[in-house]
Design a protein around this motif. Structure first.
Motif, PDB file in Angstrom:
ATOM      1  N   VAL A   4       0.857  -1.182   0.000  1.00 15.47           N
ATOM      2  CA  VAL A   4       0.000   0.000   0.000  1.00 15.47           C
ATOM      3  C   VAL A   4       0.895   1.234   0.000  1.00 15.47           C
ATOM      4  O   VAL A   4       1.915   1.270   0.696  1.00 15.47           O
ATOM      5  CB  VAL A   4      -0.907   0.024   1.259  1.00 15.47           C
ATOM      6  CG1 VAL A   4      -1.724   1.295   1.319  1.00 15.47           C
ATOM      7  CG2 VAL A   4      -1.809  -1.199   1.285  1.00 15.47           C
ATOM      8  N   ILE A   5       0.504   2.237  -0.764  1.00 15.02           N
ATOM      9  CA  ILE A   5       1.215   3.514  -0.768  1.00 15.02           C
ATOM     10  C   ILE A   5       0.423   4.476   0.106  1.00 15.02           C
ATOM     11  O   ILE A   5      -0.762   4.685  -0.102  1.00 15.02           O
ATOM     12  CB  ILE A   5       1.371   4.047  -2.206  1.00 15.02           C
ATOM     13  CG1 ILE A   5       2.199   3.053  -3.030  1.00 15.02           C
ATOM     14  CG2 ILE A   5       2.023   5.428  -2.181  1.00 15.02           C
ATOM     15  CD1 ILE A   5       2.369   3.407  -4.482  1.00 15.02           C
ATOM     16  N   ALA A   6       1.111   5.067   1.086  1.00 17.02           N
ATOM     17  CA  ALA A   6       0.445   5.869   2.111  1.00 17.02           C
ATOM     18  C   ALA A   6       0.713   7.372   1.952  1.00 17.02           C
ATOM     19  O   ALA A   6       1.233   7.833   0.932  1.00 17.02           O
ATOM     20  CB  ALA A   6       0.866   5.389   3.493  1.00 17.02           C
ATOM     21  N   GLN A   7       0.375   8.108   2.977  1.00 14.80           N
ATOM     22  CA  GLN A   7       0.374   9.569   3.001  1.00 14.80           C
ATOM     23  C   GLN A   7       1.654  10.238   2.497  1.00 14.80           C
ATOM     24  O   GLN A   7       1.564  11.261   1.810  1.00 14.80           O
ATOM     25  CB  GLN A   7       0.043  10.054   4.425  1.00 14.80           C
ATOM     26  CG  GLN A   7      -0.212  11.532   4.552  1.00 14.80           C
ATOM     27  CD  GLN A   7       1.066  12.358   4.676  1.00 14.80           C
ATOM     28  OE1 GLN A   7       2.117  11.858   5.059  1.00 14.80           O
ATOM     29  NE2 GLN A   7       0.968  13.620   4.319  1.00 14.80           N
ATOM     30  N   PRO A   8       2.854   9.726   2.769  1.00 16.61           N
ATOM     31  CA  PRO A   8       4.040  10.439   2.294  1.00 16.61           C
ATOM     32  C   PRO A   8       4.138  10.605   0.771  1.00 16.61           C
ATOM     33  O   PRO A   8       4.914  11.424   0.286  1.00 16.61           O
ATOM     34  CB  PRO A   8       5.203   9.597   2.826  1.00 16.61           C
ATOM     35  CG  PRO A   8       4.641   8.941   4.045  1.00 16.61           C
ATOM     36  CD  PRO A   8       3.202   8.633   3.674  1.00 16.61           C
ATOM     37  N   CYS A   9       3.324   9.862   0.026  1.00 12.46           N
ATOM     38  CA  CYS A   9       3.331   9.978  -1.442  1.00 12.46           C
ATOM     39  C   CYS A   9       2.374  11.057  -1.954  1.00 12.46           C
ATOM     40  O   CYS A   9       2.563  11.574  -3.047  1.00 12.46           O
ATOM     41  CB  CYS A   9       2.963   8.633  -2.061  1.00 12.46           C
ATOM     42  SG  CYS A   9       3.012   8.599  -3.866  1.00 12.46           S
ATOM     43  N   VAL A  10       1.377  11.389  -1.178  1.00 18.46           N
ATOM     44  CA  VAL A  10       0.343  12.329  -1.648  1.00 18.46           C
ATOM     45  C   VAL A  10       0.988  13.667  -2.003  1.00 18.46           C
ATOM     46  O   VAL A  10       1.711  14.259  -1.205  1.00 18.46           O
ATOM     47  CB  VAL A  10      -0.771  12.518  -0.596  1.00 18.46           C
ATOM     48  CG1 VAL A  10      -1.793  13.537  -1.077  1.00 18.46           C
ATOM     49  CG2 VAL A  10      -1.453  11.186  -0.293  1.00 18.46           C
ATOM     50  N   ASP A  11       0.751  14.114  -3.210  1.00 22.25           N
ATOM     51  CA  ASP A  11       1.264  15.362  -3.773  1.00 22.25           C
ATOM     52  C   ASP A  11       2.771  15.350  -4.012  1.00 22.25           C
ATOM     53  O   ASP A  11       3.360  16.390  -4.307  1.00 22.25           O
ATOM     54  CB  ASP A  11       0.872  16.574  -2.913  1.00 22.25           C
ATOM     55  CG  ASP A  11      -0.628  16.799  -2.892  1.00 22.25           C
ATOM     56  OD1 ASP A  11      -1.285  16.547  -3.926  1.00 22.25           O
ATOM     57  OD2 ASP A  11      -1.151  17.199  -1.835  1.00 22.25           O
ATOM     58  N   VAL A  12       3.409  14.188  -3.916  1.00 24.81           N
ATOM     59  CA  VAL A  12       4.840  14.071  -4.209  1.00 24.81           C
ATOM     60  C   VAL A  12       5.035  13.244  -5.473  1.00 24.81           C
ATOM     61  O   VAL A  12       5.608  13.697  -6.442  1.00 24.81           O
ATOM     62  CB  VAL A  12       5.620  13.446  -3.030  1.00 24.81           C
ATOM     63  CG1 VAL A  12       7.085  13.218  -3.411  1.00 24.81           C
ATOM     64  CG2 VAL A  12       5.517  14.316  -1.799  1.00 24.81           C
ATOM     65  N   MET A  13       4.567  12.018  -5.449  1.00 23.94           N
ATOM     66  CA  MET A  13       4.607  11.078  -6.565  1.00 23.94           C
ATOM     67  C   MET A  13       5.956  11.062  -7.287  1.00 23.94           C
ATOM     68  O   MET A  13       6.062  11.374  -8.460  1.00 23.94           O
ATOM     69  CB  MET A  13       3.466  11.364  -7.541  1.00 23.94           C
ATOM     70  CG  MET A  13       2.119  11.187  -6.900  1.00 23.94           C
ATOM     71  SD  MET A  13       0.707  11.154  -8.005  1.00 23.94           S
ATOM     72  CE  MET A  13       0.965  12.492  -9.106  1.00 23.94           C
ATOM     73  N   ALA A  54       6.938   5.753   1.613  1.00 27.37           N
ATOM     74  CA  ALA A  54       5.475   5.720   1.614  1.00 27.37           C
ATOM     75  C   ALA A  54       4.897   4.334   1.362  1.00 27.37           C
ATOM     76  O   ALA A  54       3.702   4.143   1.483  1.00 27.37           O
ATOM     77  CB  ALA A  54       4.937   6.678   0.552  1.00 27.37           C
ATOM     78  N   ILE A  55       5.726   3.363   0.998  1.00 29.07           N
ATOM     79  CA  ILE A  55       5.235   2.048   0.609  1.00 29.07           C
ATOM     80  C   ILE A  55       5.415   1.064   1.766  1.00 29.07           C
ATOM     81  O   ILE A  55       6.507   0.928   2.317  1.00 29.07           O
ATOM     82  CB  ILE A  55       5.955   1.537  -0.646  1.00 29.07           C
ATOM     83  CG1 ILE A  55       5.747   2.529  -1.798  1.00 29.07           C
ATOM     84  CG2 ILE A  55       5.458   0.138  -1.025  1.00 29.07           C
ATOM     85  CD1 ILE A  55       6.552   2.222  -3.038  1.00 29.07           C
ATOM     86  N   PHE A  56       4.308   0.387   2.089  1.00 30.77           N
ATOM     87  CA  PHE A  56       4.307  -0.565   3.198  1.00 30.77           C
ATOM     88  C   PHE A  56       3.602  -1.843   2.783  1.00 30.77           C
ATOM     89  O   PHE A  56       2.608  -1.789   2.045  1.00 30.77           O
ATOM     90  CB  PHE A  56       3.540   0.009   4.404  1.00 30.77           C
ATOM     91  CG  PHE A  56       4.140   1.253   4.966  1.00 30.77           C
ATOM     92  CD1 PHE A  56       5.062   1.186   6.000  1.00 30.77           C
ATOM     93  CD2 PHE A  56       3.780   2.490   4.459  1.00 30.77           C
ATOM     94  CE1 PHE A  56       5.611   2.343   6.521  1.00 30.77           C
ATOM     95  CE2 PHE A  56       4.333   3.653   4.978  1.00 30.77           C
ATOM     96  CZ  PHE A  56       5.247   3.580   6.015  1.00 30.77           C
ATOM     97  N   ASP A  70      -8.224   1.509   2.312  1.00 25.73           N
ATOM     98  CA  ASP A  70      -9.526   1.815   1.705  1.00 25.73           C
ATOM     99  C   ASP A  70      -9.380   2.722   0.488  1.00 25.73           C
ATOM    100  O   ASP A  70     -10.104   2.557  -0.495  1.00 25.73           O
ATOM    101  CB  ASP A  70     -10.450   2.472   2.727  1.00 25.73           C
ATOM    102  CG  ASP A  70     -10.808   1.537   3.871  1.00 25.73           C
ATOM    103  OD1 ASP A  70     -10.783   0.303   3.672  1.00 25.73           O
ATOM    104  OD2 ASP A  70     -11.107   2.046   4.969  1.00 25.73           O
ATOM    105  N   PHE A  71      -8.451   3.673   0.546  1.00 24.92           N
ATOM    106  CA  PHE A  71      -8.235   4.564  -0.598  1.00 24.92           C
ATOM    107  C   PHE A  71      -7.757   3.755  -1.800  1.00 24.92           C
ATOM    108  O   PHE A  71      -8.191   3.989  -2.935  1.00 24.92           O
ATOM    109  CB  PHE A  71      -7.208   5.654  -0.277  1.00 24.92           C
ATOM    110  CG  PHE A  71      -7.593   6.577   0.853  1.00 24.92           C
ATOM    111  CD1 PHE A  71      -8.919   6.752   1.242  1.00 24.92           C
ATOM    112  CD2 PHE A  71      -6.623   7.283   1.534  1.00 24.92           C
ATOM    113  CE1 PHE A  71      -9.260   7.609   2.282  1.00 24.92           C
ATOM    114  CE2 PHE A  71      -6.954   8.154   2.568  1.00 24.92           C
ATOM    115  CZ  PHE A  71      -8.270   8.319   2.942  1.00 24.92           C
ATOM    116  N   ASN A  72      -6.861   2.797  -1.553  1.00 22.31           N
ATOM    117  CA  ASN A  72      -6.358   1.959  -2.630  1.00 22.31           C
ATOM    118  C   ASN A  72      -7.488   1.126  -3.235  1.00 22.31           C
ATOM    119  O   ASN A  72      -7.620   1.051  -4.461  1.00 22.31           O
ATOM    120  CB  ASN A  72      -5.248   1.051  -2.097  1.00 22.31           C
ATOM    121  CG  ASN A  72      -4.364   0.515  -3.185  1.00 22.31           C
ATOM    122  OD1 ASN A  72      -3.550   1.241  -3.730  1.00 22.31           O
ATOM    123  ND2 ASN A  72      -4.516  -0.755  -3.512  1.00 22.31           N
TER     124      ASN A  72
END
Length: 107
Positions: A4-13, A54-56, A70-72
């Motif tokens: 799952v990719i989490a919050q640290p990726c949002v708006d960074v990608m 961001a990946i776990f 859930d977002f994924n």
């Protein structure tokens, strides 16, 4: 689900994970990246190259970011099973939980 990719990726990608993925299962939304649970082979190649960490693996996802499971799921409920991210390209949507967030990780 696997990774799952989490919050640290949002708006960074950063997309280093996309380049490393041998099965092309990391899809790009408008503000975040998402790993397709049915396409991922659990190789873990994406995790160490992520500069924002961001990946776990799902079982290791910090409690504070459990919503990202859930977002994924919601992202792929809308997208479906296209069979590879590269041929599809970036998508112009994210799940509601991501779109409602104020800008993230802007330093």
């Amino acid at each position: 689900m696997t990774y799952v990719i989490a919050q640290p990726c949002v708006d960074v990608m950063d997309r280093a994970c996309v380049e490393e993925c041998p099965v092309d299962c990391i899809y790009e939304g408008k503000r975040s990246l998402y790993i397709h649970p049915d396409e991922c082979v659990d190789c873990g190649a994406c995790e160490p190259v992520c500069p924002t960490e961001a990946i776990f693996y799902e079982d290791d996802l910090p409690d504070e970011w459990e919503d990202y499971i859930d977002f994924n799921v919601a992202f792929f409920d809308e997208l479906g099973d296209p069979g590879g991210a590269a041929k599809l390209g970036p998508q112009d949507f994210d799940p509601e939980g991501i779109t409602r967030m104020p800008p993230q990780n802007q330093g």
